[in-house]
Design an enzyme around this catalytic site. Structure first.
Site, PDB file in Angstrom:
ATOM      1  N   ASP A 160       6.197 -11.114   4.201  1.00  0.00           N
ATOM      2  CA  ASP A 160       7.068 -10.524   3.182  1.00  0.00           C
ATOM      3  C   ASP A 160       8.472 -10.274   3.715  1.00  0.00           C
ATOM      4  OD1 ASP A 160       5.230 -10.569   1.172  1.00  0.00           O
ATOM      5  OD2 ASP A 160       4.690  -8.449   1.289  1.00  0.00           O
ATOM      6  N   GLY A 161       8.583  -9.995   5.020  1.00  0.00           N
ATOM      7  CA  GLY A 161       9.902  -9.785   5.602  1.00  0.00           C
ATOM      8  C   GLY A 161      10.793 -11.008   5.477  1.00  0.00           C
ATOM      9  N   ASN A 198      12.480  -4.290  -2.091  1.00  0.00           N
ATOM     10  CA  ASN A 198      11.332  -3.419  -1.832  1.00  0.00           C
ATOM     11  C   ASN A 198      11.695  -1.940  -1.903  1.00  0.00           C
ATOM     12  OD1 ASN A 198       9.026  -4.909  -1.578  1.00  0.00           O
ATOM     13  ND2 ASN A 198       8.785  -4.628   0.617  1.00  0.00           N
ATOM     14  N   ASP A 199      12.540  -1.511  -0.962  1.00  0.00           N
ATOM     15  CA  ASP A 199      12.790  -0.075  -0.877  1.00  0.00           C
ATOM     16  C   ASP A 199      13.987   0.269  -0.012  1.00  0.00           C
ATOM     17  OD1 ASP A 199      11.885  -0.235   1.867  1.00  0.00           O
ATOM     18  OD2 ASP A 199       9.828  -0.093   1.154  1.00  0.00           O
ATOM     19  N   ARG A 235      11.811  16.796  14.733  1.00  0.00           N
ATOM     20  CA  ARG A 235      12.608  17.536  13.753  1.00  0.00           C
ATOM     21  C   ARG A 235      12.547  16.879  12.378  1.00  0.00           C
ATOM     22  NH1 ARG A 235      16.372  17.739  18.297  1.00  0.00           N
ATOM     23  NH2 ARG A 235      16.446  19.850  19.140  1.00  0.00           N
ATOM     24  N   ASP A 254       9.757  14.228   6.918  1.00  0.00           N
ATOM     25  CA  ASP A 254      10.144  13.162   7.834  1.00  0.00           C
ATOM     26  C   ASP A 254      11.071  12.157   7.158  1.00  0.00           C
ATOM     27  OD1 ASP A 254       8.602  14.344   9.730  1.00  0.00           O
ATOM     28  OD2 ASP A 254       7.073  12.790   9.828  1.00  0.00           O
ATOM     29  N   ALA A 289       4.218  -1.255  -0.377  1.00  0.00           N
ATOM     30  CA  ALA A 289       4.678  -1.330   1.019  1.00  0.00           C
ATOM     31  C   ALA A 289       4.754   0.076   1.618  1.00  0.00           C
ATOM     32  CB  ALA A 289       6.024  -2.060   1.076  1.00  0.00           C
TER      33      ALA A 289
END
Length: 287
Positions: A72-73, A145-146, A156, A175, A187
């Protein structure tokens, strides 16, 4: 019709899959050219000397189809080039999951259908992404995708406020957060606990990553919404923005990441007739 073949040399070793596809397509009467999806650095892979690789941008100007060989990349990387010329993409999966790929390596014979026009083209929503800092745009990109905003230092969390059409929806320490399209819902967003959304839908999915709040949950918004993620003022903290898994952009405290549905669409070729639900069950080990 001219078909651009775009093999990922790290996935398609020796270009075996691409060359097999080339033979099938030429026997079917189609013109083919071979291009690389990105510049290969160093001598990690040996490219076959008898293959003449052409410039991707130049070939796409007059192409009817782009075929990617990889995961997919590879498709995500090639989509930006193909969309600029409104060229549909067909993916051949040489990776692990390959949700966007239409064919597995053992199904290359189906490429002969292209010459007879026995295929469909499916459009996928994309997102325009930009970072605003003190009234200026300091970063912009487009996502199939995102867009993932993640913390830097391991111990942190980052403080985030999420806005929909300039109205505060939620705020939390976490996070990070993933803003995805329906295509990207299977994904990173899914791994972070987000919902699976049918890829042809028109939605924006907001999914917190490990939030430190019981009330922080994924939110599915309409495609017409504008989403903004505002960073809290950070002291000795770092955060990064990555679009479609690309190179991370370092964010500063007070930055705002703005996302909205793009006018651009990714066009994916469908040959097999498999439904999304069949693919989902096959790829994720369902029924």
């Amino acid at each position: 019709m001219k078909v651009v073949l775009c093999p990922n040399p790290y996935r398609d070793r020796g270009m075996k899959a691409a060359q097999a596809a080339e033979r099938i397509l030429r026997e079917a009467g189609l013109q083919t050219v071979m291009c690389l999806p990105f510049q290969v650095e160093g001598s990690v892979v040996d490219l076959p000397r008898h293959i003449k690789f052409r410039n991707t941008q130049e070939e796409l100007k007059h192409a009817g189809l782009l075929i990617c060989f990889g995961g997919d990349g590879t498709i995500l990387h090639a989509a930006k080039d193909a969309n600029a010329y409104n060229v549909p993409i067909l993916g051949v999966n040489l990776g692990s999951v390959g949700f966007m790929a239409e064919l597995e390596q053992g199904e290359l014979s189906q490429l002969s259908k292209l010459a007879a026009g026995k295929y469909a083209v499916e459009t996928r929503m994309m997102l325009d992404v930009r970072v605003r800092r003190e009234g200026r745009t300091v970063f912009s990109d487009i996502a199939l995708n995102d867009a993932a905003l993640t913390k830097g230092a391991a111990a942190r969390m980052v403080e985030l406020e999420i806005y929909g059409d300039k109205t505060l929806m939620t705020g939390f320490s976490s996070d990070g957060v993933v803003i995805s399209t329906p295509t990207g819902s299977t994904a990173y967003s899914m791994s972070a606990g987000g919902p699976i959304v049918e890829p042809t839908a028109e939605n924006i999915i907001v999914t917190p990553i490990c939030p430190h709040a019981l009330s922080a949950r994924s939110i599915v918004l309409g495609g017409d919404r504008q989403v903004a993620v505002r960073m809290g003022r950070m002291t000795r903290k770092t955060a990064y923005l990555s679009v479609d898994g690309g190179r991370a952009f370092r964010l500063s405290g007070g930055d705002t990441v703005e996302l909205r549905r793009s006018a651009a669409k990714t066009r994916l070729v469908r040959l097999t007739g498999r439904s999304f639900y069949e693919i989902l069950n096959h790829k994720l080990g369902g029924v």
